[in-house]
Design a protein around this motif. Structure first.
Motif, short mmCIF file in Angstrom:
data_model
loop_
_atom_site.label_atom_id
_atom_site.label_comp_id
_atom_site.label_asym_id
_atom_site.label_seq_id
_atom_site.Cartn_x
_atom_site.Cartn_y
_atom_site.Cartn_z
N HIS A 4 24.02 -15.68 31.83
CA HIS A 4 23.32 -14.90 30.78
C HIS A 4 22.73 -15.81 29.71
O HIS A 4 22.87 -15.54 28.51
CB HIS A 4 24.26 -13.86 30.18
CG HIS A 4 24.92 -13.01 31.21
ND1 HIS A 4 24.23 -12.06 31.95
CD2 HIS A 4 26.18 -13.00 31.70
CE1 HIS A 4 25.04 -11.49 32.81
NE2 HIS A 4 26.24 -12.04 32.70
N LEU A 5 22.12 -16.89 30.12
CA LEU A 5 21.47 -17.81 29.16
C LEU A 5 19.95 -17.66 29.26
O LEU A 5 19.43 -17.33 30.30
CB LEU A 5 21.88 -19.25 29.47
CG LEU A 5 23.35 -19.57 29.23
CD1 LEU A 5 23.67 -20.99 29.69
CD2 LEU A 5 23.67 -19.43 27.75
N PHE B 226 29.22 -23.73 30.39
CA PHE B 226 28.12 -23.76 31.37
C PHE B 226 28.34 -24.90 32.35
O PHE B 226 28.36 -26.08 31.97
CB PHE B 226 26.78 -23.94 30.64
CG PHE B 226 25.58 -23.91 31.57
CD1 PHE B 226 25.23 -22.75 32.24
CD2 PHE B 226 24.79 -25.04 31.77
CE1 PHE B 226 24.12 -22.71 33.09
CE2 PHE B 226 23.69 -25.02 32.61
CZ PHE B 226 23.35 -23.85 33.26
N SER B 227 28.52 -24.54 33.62
CA SER B 227 28.83 -25.55 34.62
C SER B 227 28.15 -25.19 35.94
O SER B 227 28.77 -24.63 36.85
CB SER B 227 30.36 -25.61 34.77
OG SER B 227 30.68 -26.51 35.78
N ASP C 15 17.72 -32.95 31.41
CA ASP C 15 17.77 -32.74 29.96
C ASP C 15 18.19 -31.31 29.61
O ASP C 15 19.03 -31.09 28.75
CB ASP C 15 16.38 -32.99 29.33
CG ASP C 15 16.10 -34.47 29.20
OD1 ASP C 15 17.01 -35.28 29.47
OD2 ASP C 15 14.95 -34.81 28.86
N GLU C 16 17.59 -30.35 30.31
CA GLU C 16 17.89 -28.95 30.00
C GLU C 16 19.36 -28.65 30.28
O GLU C 16 20.02 -27.97 29.49
CB GLU C 16 16.98 -28.00 30.78
CG GLU C 16 17.20 -26.54 30.35
CD GLU C 16 16.21 -25.56 30.96
OE1 GLU C 16 15.18 -25.99 31.54
OE2 GLU C 16 16.48 -24.34 30.85
N ILE C 17 19.86 -29.17 31.40
CA ILE C 17 21.27 -28.92 31.74
C ILE C 17 22.18 -29.56 30.69
O ILE C 17 23.15 -28.93 30.22
CB ILE C 17 21.59 -29.43 33.17
CG1 ILE C 17 20.88 -28.53 34.20
CG2 ILE C 17 23.10 -29.46 33.42
CD1 ILE C 17 21.02 -28.99 35.64
N ALA C 18 21.86 -30.80 30.29
CA ALA C 18 22.68 -31.48 29.29
C ALA C 18 22.70 -30.69 27.98
O ALA C 18 23.75 -30.48 27.36
CB ALA C 18 22.15 -32.89 29.07
N ALA D 18 21.79 -20.33 37.80
CA ALA D 18 22.96 -20.60 36.96
C ALA D 18 22.75 -20.03 35.56
O ALA D 18 23.67 -19.45 34.96
CB ALA D 18 23.23 -22.11 36.89
N LYS D 19 21.54 -20.17 35.02
CA LYS D 19 21.23 -19.60 33.71
C LYS D 19 21.34 -18.08 33.74
O LYS D 19 21.93 -17.46 32.86
CB LYS D 19 19.82 -20.01 33.26
CG LYS D 19 19.80 -21.39 32.60
CD LYS D 19 18.44 -22.05 32.52
CE LYS D 19 17.33 -21.23 31.94
NZ LYS D 19 16.05 -22.01 31.91
#
Lengths: 296, 296
Positions: free
Chosen positions: A295-296, A33-34, A21-24, A290-291
């Motif tokens: 920089h997320l 974002f990949s 869910d968070e990735i989506a 990845a985040k």
């Protein structure tokens, strides 16, 4: 009253869904974002192939791009270091995982440490290990098995502060960090190991509120060894002959589940306990790196 | 039979003499060998000044060139990092020691980690900490207090393998590495800390063959708390009022020496136990780094 089973399969499935869910959501709000992981496998060990396949499948399921780089068993140390260097520099790659064990000509420690600390989703590099061990250090990437166990204990709302814990095994990637993570949460921890005498095992096990066993020995802990009401986490993955199985064997843990379940309050089964938690934590670590790198 | 005193003053004097001899011999065979330490002191804390003076005096006594760099208490982080960078690059300097604690505007962890791992004679940088904690890692530079305690225990030929040890305190520079060093030598170690309950303290202390106390509390451990024949190492440095002293106070450890000496087999006094060992280990670490950097 028999112990409640800590259902690692359920908890990991639940966490996997949250990660998905968070990735989506992140992909929607940030189209660039990949998240991507590269797994390196050297040689053709069947057990390694199974683990790698499992990890790639899990990645795909939650929306992580997974790439497998397979190298021949006789690859040189220099070549491996060059491959890692390139991956460290590749900004499209957020996590690099070197499937262990490696063939003898390769220096496992040097290779593990060569993975950029920001991409080290296994949490095996020295700087990540140091962060686990240092009291006031901000945790970076925590090795998947101990991280998964902590997640399970928290999910089950098992109090740690002021409790007595025993960790059987002192490896760098399970027992060592496990002891430290429990200690950081306020447990008083004794680490038991190959030089611990049978009398000491008996003494410390019987007094423990929480037991984590990672020694790799069948029937290592019995119900009579443990304290009534304790919590038991079984990290063992051992194989015993079983004619009823197609493979002729089945996987069991370190713990004699039947007798321990009569004494403990909660206990993890094998399979379906720690194993699935370890796999999902690779995804959790990859999402974290990845985040950070995005920089997320 | 009262316990035998472990004489840290004597053991450290003996080791200091050996270090002095080795340096003299090396200087003779390699005329360019000139071991040098730089100590950085920020501000004017009287306790820091005392420690720095003590360290420089000890260095001079064994033939190590010591230089003190004193910076104002309001030095910026950037300036500190620049100074450290210059010292890291200076091949005439084999060890850099930043006297702690630092003023609040400075990031102690970042500064500790900025000292080149090869010159980090305190052993406080992440990579040195990681080497202590990792099971199969080659030890690099071990923090002085735990290193000094291990030296004392070995000097006294105290068996560790198969023994039960308790370490009271879990700091990054004493309790944490101490537990791990004892474990690496085969002891089964329980680390007690601020979240350990009084009942747990009682239970584990009473069962320990070896007790290392680094909690900083006067009269923390009494004879009735410990196992007959145990070995007690007192790392505490606490001050109590004493009208018979010119300063109006005297230094005591964590341990009630009188009552513990009636039960233990060996015990370190305060002062004259761990303290002098810690100082001499700075010299020992510096000799190690100077030899490494001079390829000797």
């Amino acid at each position: 009253m028999p112990a409640e089973k800590i259902d690692g399969k359920f908890i990991s499935t639940d966490l996997r869904a949250r990660i998905k869910d968070e990735i989506a959501t992140l992909k929607e709000s940030h189209p660039s974002f990949s998240p991507k992981i590269v797994i390196i496998q050297v040689g053709d060990r069947p057990d390694s192939s199974t683990y790698v396949r499992m990890k790639l499948k899990s990645c795909a399921e939650v929306g992580i791009d997974g790439e497998l780089l397979k190298y021949p068993a006789d690859i040189s140390q220099t070549e491996m270091m060059q491959k890692l260097d390139a991956l460290n520099k590749d900004t499209s790659v957020h996590g690099v995982l070197v499937q262990l064990p490696l063939p003898p000509q390769l220096d496992e420690e040097a290779i593990t440490n060569a993975v950029n600390v920001e991409k080290d989703v296994d949490g095996f590099s020295e700087l990540n290990i140091a962060a686990v061990f240092k009291k006031n250090s901000k945790l970076k990437i925590v090795p998947c098995t101990p991280k998964g166990i902590m997640y399970m204990l928290d999910y089950e709302k098992i109090p740690l502060e002021g409790k007595t814990a025993v960790v059987c095994g002192r490896s760098d990637i399970v027992g060592g960090p496990m002891s430290k993570l429990l200690e950081k949460r306020g447990a008083t921890v004794t680490t038991l190991h190959s030089k611990t005498t049978p009398e000491q095992f008996k003494f410390f096990l019987k007094n423990a509120d929480i037991i984590v066993s990672a020694v790799g020995r069948v029937n290592f802990i019995h119900g009579e060894d443990v304290k009534p009401g304790c919590v038991i986490v079984d990290v063992g993955t051992n194989y015993v002959a079983d004619a009823t199985k197609k493979s002729g064997q089945r996987m069991v843990g370190d713990v004699d589940y039947e007798s321990c379940a009569q004494v403990a309050s909660k206990i993890t089964p094998v399979p379906g306990g720690v194993g699935p938690m370890t796999v999902v934590m690779v995804l959790h670590n990859l999402l974290q790196t990845a985040k950070e790198q995005s920089h997320l």
